[in-house]
Design an enzyme around this catalytic site. Structure first.
Site, PDB file in Angstrom:
ATOM      1  N   ALA A 149       0.855  -1.196   0.000  1.00 16.16           N
ATOM      2  CA  ALA A 149       0.000   0.000   0.000  1.00 16.16           C
ATOM      3  C   ALA A 149       0.885   1.238   0.000  1.00 16.16           C
ATOM      4  CB  ALA A 149      -0.902  -0.016   1.231  1.00 16.16           C
ATOM      5  N   GLY A 164       0.827  -5.122   1.171  1.00 18.82           N
ATOM      6  CA  GLY A 164      -0.411  -5.279   0.410  1.00 18.82           C
ATOM      7  C   GLY A 164      -0.176  -5.901  -0.949  1.00 18.82           C
ATOM      8  N   GLU A 215      -0.239  -9.487  -0.184  1.00 18.27           N
ATOM      9  CA  GLU A 215      -1.615  -9.819   0.200  1.00 18.27           C
ATOM     10  C   GLU A 215      -2.516  -9.936  -1.024  1.00 18.27           C
ATOM     11  OE1 GLU A 215      -1.605  -6.536   3.131  1.00 18.27           O
ATOM     12  OE2 GLU A 215      -2.615  -7.974   4.434  1.00 18.27           O
TER      13      GLU A 215
HETATM   14  N1  T1G Z   1       4.571   3.561  -0.249  1.00 14.70           N
HETATM   15  C1  T1G Z   1       4.968   4.784  -0.647  1.00 14.70           C
HETATM   16  N2  T1G Z   1       6.226   5.072  -1.060  1.00 14.70           N
HETATM   17  C2  T1G Z   1       7.105   4.050  -1.063  1.00 14.70           C
HETATM   18  C3  T1G Z   1       6.758   2.744  -0.661  1.00 14.70           C
HETATM   19  C4  T1G Z   1       5.417   2.511  -0.241  1.00 14.70           C
HETATM   20  N3  T1G Z   1       4.986   1.309   0.122  1.00 14.70           N
HETATM   21  N4  T1G Z   1       7.877   1.966  -0.768  1.00 14.70           N
HETATM   22  C5  T1G Z   1       8.860   2.765  -1.216  1.00 14.70           C
HETATM   23  N5  T1G Z   1       8.412   4.011  -1.387  1.00 14.70           N
HETATM   24  C6  T1G Z   1       9.162   5.149  -1.924  1.00 14.70           C
HETATM   25  C7  T1G Z   1      10.347   5.528  -1.054  1.00 14.70           C
HETATM   26  O1  T1G Z   1       9.930   6.404  -0.026  1.00 14.70           O
HETATM   27  C8  T1G Z   1      11.240   6.211  -2.058  1.00 14.70           C
HETATM   28  O2  T1G Z   1      10.669   7.492  -2.295  1.00 14.70           O
HETATM   29  C9  T1G Z   1      11.025   5.396  -3.332  1.00 14.70           C
HETATM   30  O3  T1G Z   1       9.757   4.756  -3.159  1.00 14.70           O
HETATM   31  C10 T1G Z   1      12.095   4.350  -3.520  1.00 14.70           C
HETATM   32  O4  T1G Z   1      12.139   3.593  -2.312  1.00 14.70           O
HETATM   33  C11 T1G Z   1      -2.414  -2.851   3.624  1.00 14.70           C
HETATM   34  C12 T1G Z   1      -0.712  -1.566   5.210  1.00 14.70           C
HETATM   35  C13 T1G Z   1      10.177  -1.651  -1.874  1.00 14.70           C
HETATM   36  C14 T1G Z   1      12.228  -2.667  -0.843  1.00 14.70           C
HETATM   37  O5  T1G Z   1       6.738  -1.616   3.898  1.00 14.70           O
HETATM   38  O6  T1G Z   1      10.845  -1.628   1.695  1.00 14.70           O
HETATM   39  O7  T1G Z   1       1.117  -2.600   2.425  1.00 14.70           O
HETATM   40  O8  T1G Z   1      12.677   8.847  -1.595  1.00 14.70           O
HETATM   41  O9  T1G Z   1      14.564   4.075  -1.856  1.00 14.70           O
HETATM   42  O10 T1G Z   1      15.871   0.794  -2.036  1.00 14.70           O
HETATM   43  O11 T1G Z   1      -1.251  -4.597   4.620  1.00 14.70           O
HETATM   44  O12 T1G Z   1      11.122   0.867  -0.710  1.00 14.70           O
HETATM   45  O13 T1G Z   1      12.240   8.394  -4.020  1.00 14.70           O
HETATM   46  O14 T1G Z   1      10.712   9.935  -2.720  1.00 14.70           O
HETATM   47  O15 T1G Z   1      13.331   2.309  -0.538  1.00 14.70           O
HETATM   48  O16 T1G Z   1      14.700   0.005  -4.206  1.00 14.70           O
HETATM   49  C15 T1G Z   1       4.212  -2.331   3.136  1.00 14.70           C
HETATM   50  C16 T1G Z   1       8.357  -0.362   1.923  1.00 14.70           C
HETATM   51  C17 T1G Z   1       3.438  -1.061   3.072  1.00 14.70           C
HETATM   52  C18 T1G Z   1       7.650  -1.696   1.720  1.00 14.70           C
HETATM   53  C19 T1G Z   1      12.409  -0.781  -2.466  1.00 14.70           C
HETATM   54  N6  T1G Z   1       5.346  -2.239   2.257  1.00 14.70           N
HETATM   55  N7  T1G Z   1       9.335  -0.133   0.877  1.00 14.70           N
HETATM   56  O17 T1G Z   1      13.656  -0.379  -1.945  1.00 14.70           O
HETATM   57  O18 T1G Z   1      13.845   1.942  -2.989  1.00 14.70           O
HETATM   58  S1  T1G Z   1       2.100  -1.057   4.202  1.00 14.70           S
HETATM   59  C20 T1G Z   1       6.544  -1.845   2.725  1.00 14.70           C
HETATM   60  C21 T1G Z   1      10.534  -0.775   0.890  1.00 14.70           C
HETATM   61  C22 T1G Z   1       1.002  -2.186   3.537  1.00 14.70           C
HETATM   62  C23 T1G Z   1      -1.070  -3.489   3.771  1.00 14.70           C
HETATM   63  C24 T1G Z   1      -0.067  -2.652   4.450  1.00 14.70           C
HETATM   64  C25 T1G Z   1      11.495  -0.383  -0.191  1.00 14.70           C
HETATM   65  C26 T1G Z   1      11.559  -1.399  -1.349  1.00 14.70           C
HETATM   66  P1  T1G Z   1      11.626   8.762  -2.684  1.00 14.70           P
HETATM   67  P2  T1G Z   1      13.543   3.005  -1.811  1.00 14.70           P
HETATM   68  P3  T1G Z   1      14.622   0.567  -2.828  1.00 14.70           P
END
Ligand code: T1G
Length: 694
Positions: free
Chosen positions: A64, A105, A108
């Site tokens: 998400a 998500g 999921e």
């Molecule tokens: N939402 C919004 N922005 C995100 C994002 C996300 N999920 N993931 C990454 N970004 C942005 C990040 O801030 C950066 O922005 C750019 O993308 C590149 O990220 C309902 C509630 C996927 C392993 O926790 O672990 O789903 O700085 O530098 O090194 O159950 O990003 O360029 O402006 O980290 O290649 C669960 C979080 C969400 C994954 C990639 N998902 N992301 O790593 O790039 S909650 C996460 C990461 C959810 C549901 C629940 C990593 C990555 P900017 P980056 P990267």
């Protein structure tokens, strides 16, 4: 946003829906709407018998869109939960082709599918617990029904991604393929033909799929690993729900617990850190970074050895230099010992350890550093020692080599003055143990080139560190603040606390370790040397506690001598309160004319944490840190500040800056000029501002 292609296999036509939302294919409200519309169209199209869902590039979907949390966009339909139910109840097979990273998500979404195929390099995980929430789109209810209770608990509470082969092994995916889309189409056809069963989940309660003990063990383990965090316990409660509740009931329970967490302070703090780490790693100037292919490390002590390991762990060759065979051998023995510990814990195989050790070349000859791209000096914390080393490095290293010092406090500009390349000189301040701690303070000297900063930032990320750009001052950011934090801890001892009370209050606040135990671990002699260095310029009228000096004068330097603020049994790091120290503290208080009193945990926390906040506000104003959130990253990644409080600055915002300022003004009246409120704090508190908005 969502591309649709049609593929025909035999008589079966398959609609391939590809999510395309750079940079990481997160699912925000727009993507949810687009996926919902494409799915509905494919399901309504009689010419389509099956659907494959996939992503673009190296991402299937990163979950998400975290930026939408706590905003009205999360209410735009279809909600992710609704989208997944739409997939799950579809009258045509829908198979996920997991072309890369599938997290939160995103994973999921695949759990609602009727089959799952992963690419060989796919990563599949539910990291929500690291954001202070839980898988809120059915993950806690569907995953246990697919992989079983224990595996689901490990994935959900651990928050770490599985590899494709691990996912295949636990039954999360049906197949791993070089071409996941083709394999997913084949699987979809097999389901259409009835040759393969659909993986649609059985919504019935799991019954006695696990004993109470499994969940009690999980709760105890989570309490130890995530001390003070709410989300892990909520994750366990949701998984436990699958035993006696059907899918629909469990999904409602999960949604309710998710809402509680996502609106809570802990999740807001952890999401703040998630974005703060990424903001800190961005460089102000778009300078051109060079690639570092080999590194030299001068000094094979605790820090030098850990630094050498950090590079070897990333596959970067290291030349480790010491001035004697005995010092070299001692350093390499420490490195070997560290790797043996990691191997025994299952972190590395013997082969991986040997690969890493083979990358570390030992030497006593500076000439062996003549070809490396960067050298990090990690020698004795003495200015003359460092100047001598950098004089030799400047003479020996190739002209475009970068020269860095690991000094924790000394003036980078003064060291650079002995070299002919001040533009290629900077500080790389690692934190002990350097092969473990993720923080790297990158200290920009007065003449450090932006390209050199960019080179070190890129290198930091290659070795798994979080780089934070800091300026030159005594202690840079972290140590400059920690001297105010420990000053208040010492004062609290004289005013009535024992070391165990000060440390206990801060551990209950969430700190990984209290200030006095931390001093014992780091070595009391190091801060003692700093205080002696600062003594000539310390204003005589300012209150000064002699407690730590007296302890050092007894030869008690902490764990390294078996005694400091606490006693330590041989071979143990467990702090044991020592009546000798209680007597010494009382003596120092008497000499200072201080009447000791009862002191509450709240006062201990306010006096120490607000000392951090007040000095941090000065650091930002002085331009030593680029922004308050960088300081939060420094303290969470380098000083054990609790992630669920978001760092000192975010914590102050959460308390409310007017309240913080009011308390600091009271301390100022009671304890004198150390507590002069920092101008930035006054400005923000009085204008309704927040640190996290700077
Ligand atoms: N939402 C919004 N922005 C995100 C994002 C996300 N999920 N993931 C990454 N970004 C942005 C990040 O801030 C950066 O922005 C750019 O993308 C590149 O990220 C309902 C509630 C996927 C392993 O926790 O672990 O789903 O700085 O530098 O090194 O159950 O990003 O360029 O402006 O980290 O290649 C669960 C979080 C969400 C994954 C990639 N998902 N992301 O790593 O790039 S909650 C996460 C990461 C959810 C549901 C629940 C990593 C990555 P900017 P980056 P990267």
């Amino acid at each position: 946003m969502v591309h649709v292609d049609l593929r025909k296999i035999g008589e079966t036509r398959i609609a391939i829906l590809r999510i395309d939302n750079p940079p990481v294919n997160s699912i925000g409200s727009q993507v949810r709407v687009a996926v919902g519309e494409s799915l509905a169209a494919a399901l309504a199209d009689d010419a389509v018998q099956a659907i494959v869902l996939t992503g673009t590039g190296k991402f299937f979907c990163s979950g998400a869109d975290i930026r939408e949390f706590n905003t009205p966009k999360t209410l735009i339909r279809p909600l992710l939960r609704e989208l997944i139910s739409m997939v799950e109840t579809a009258h045509k097979p829908i198979v996920a082709a997991i072309n890369g990273t599938a997290l939160g998500g995103g994973l999921e979404l695949t759990l609602g599918c009727h089959g799952r195929v992963a690419s060989e390099d796919a990563k599949l995980g539910l990291p929500e617990v690291k954001l202070g929430v839980l898988p809120g789109a059915g993950g806690t209810q569907r995953l246990p029904r697919i992989v079983g209770i224990q595996a689901a608990l490990d994935i959900i509470v651990g928050g770490e991604p599985l590899s494709a082969s691990q996912a295949l092994e636990c039954g999360l995916v049906d197949d791993v393929a070089a071409d996941p889309i083709d394999s997913a189409c084949q699987l979809a056809v097999a389901i259409v033909r009835g040759d393969r069963a659909s993986r649609v989940i059985d919504p019935a309660p799991l019954g006695d799929a696990a004993s109470e003990a499994v969940f009690d063990d999980a709760r105890r383990a989570a309490q130890r690993r995530y001390r003070g965090c709410i989300a892990p316990q909520e994750c366990i409660a949701c998984v436990e729900k699958t035993l006696h509740a059907d899918l629909e009931t469990g999904l409602a329970f999960e949604a309710e617990r998710f809402k509680l967490l996502v609106e809570g302070d802990q999740s807001k703090a952890q999401r703040h850190i998630f974005f703060a780490e990424r903001k800190a790693a961005k460089l102000p100037a778009a300078a051109q970074a060079s690639t570092v292919r080999s590194v030299g490390v001068v000094g094979a002590g605790t820090m030098g050895g850990g630094i050498a390991m950090s590079f070897a762990n990333a596959g970067i060759p290291v030349v480790l230099l010491e001035q004697s065979e005995e010092a070299l051998q001692r350093g390499l023995n420490n490195i070997q010992r560290n790797y043996d510990v990691s191997r025994k814990r299952g972190r590395f195989s013997q082969e991986e350890v040997e690969m890493r050790l083979a990358l570390i070349r030992r030497t006593m000859d500076y000439a062996d550093l003549s070809d490396v791209d960067l050298v990090i000096e990690a020698a004795f914390e003495d200015m003359q020692v460092k100047k001598d080393i950098f004089t030799r490095l400047d003479q020996t290293c190739k002209k475009d080599a970068v020269l860095a010092t690991n000094t924790s406090r000394l003036d980078i500009n003064e060291i650079a003055s002995v070299t002919g390349r001040p533009g290629q000189m900077l500080g790389t301040h690692f934190f002990s143990p350097a092969n473990v701690m993720r923080l790297l303070e990158v200290v920009k000297g007065a003449r450090t080139d932006d390209a050199v900063i960019a080179t070190v930032f890129r290198l930091a990320q290659r070795i798994g560190k979080i780089p934070v750009l800091v300026g030159v001052c005594d202690g840079f950011v972290g140590n400059r603040m920690v001297s105010h934090y420990t000053r208040e801890a010492y004062f609290l001892l004289e005013e009535g606390c024992t070391p165990a009370q000060v440390d206990g209050a801060l551990r209950r606040f969430g700190m990984a370790m209290g200030p006095l135990q931390m001093q014992d671990m780091a070595g009391l002699d190091i801060s003692w040397a700093a205080r002696k260095r600062q003594a000539p310029t310390r204003p005589a009228h300012l209150r000064y506690s002699k407690v730590a000096d007296r302890i050092c004068e007894m030869g008690r330097y902490g764990q390294k001598t078996g005694a400091g603020f606490y006693r330590y049994e041989a071979g143990s790091r467990e702090p044991i309160p020592d009546p000798e120290i209680d007597k010494l503290i009382a003596q120092c208080a008497a000499e200072a004319g201080i009447v000791r009193r009862e002191i509450s945990d709240d006062e201990i926390v306010a006096r120490t944490i607000y000392a951090l906040v007040n000095e941090a506000a000065r650091i930002v104003k002085d331009g030593i840190a680029q922004r308050p959130s960088d300081i939060d990253v420094v303290y969470v990644a380098g000083y054990g500040f609790p992630m669920f409080r978001g760092g000192p600055m975010f914590y102050a915002d959460t308390v409310g800056l007017p309240k913080v300022l009011e308390t600091i003004r009271r301390f100022h009246a009671e304890h004198g000029e150390y507590w002069e409120p920092a101008p930035l704090l006054v400005e923000l508190a009085e204008s309704g501002g927040r640190f996290s908005e700077r």
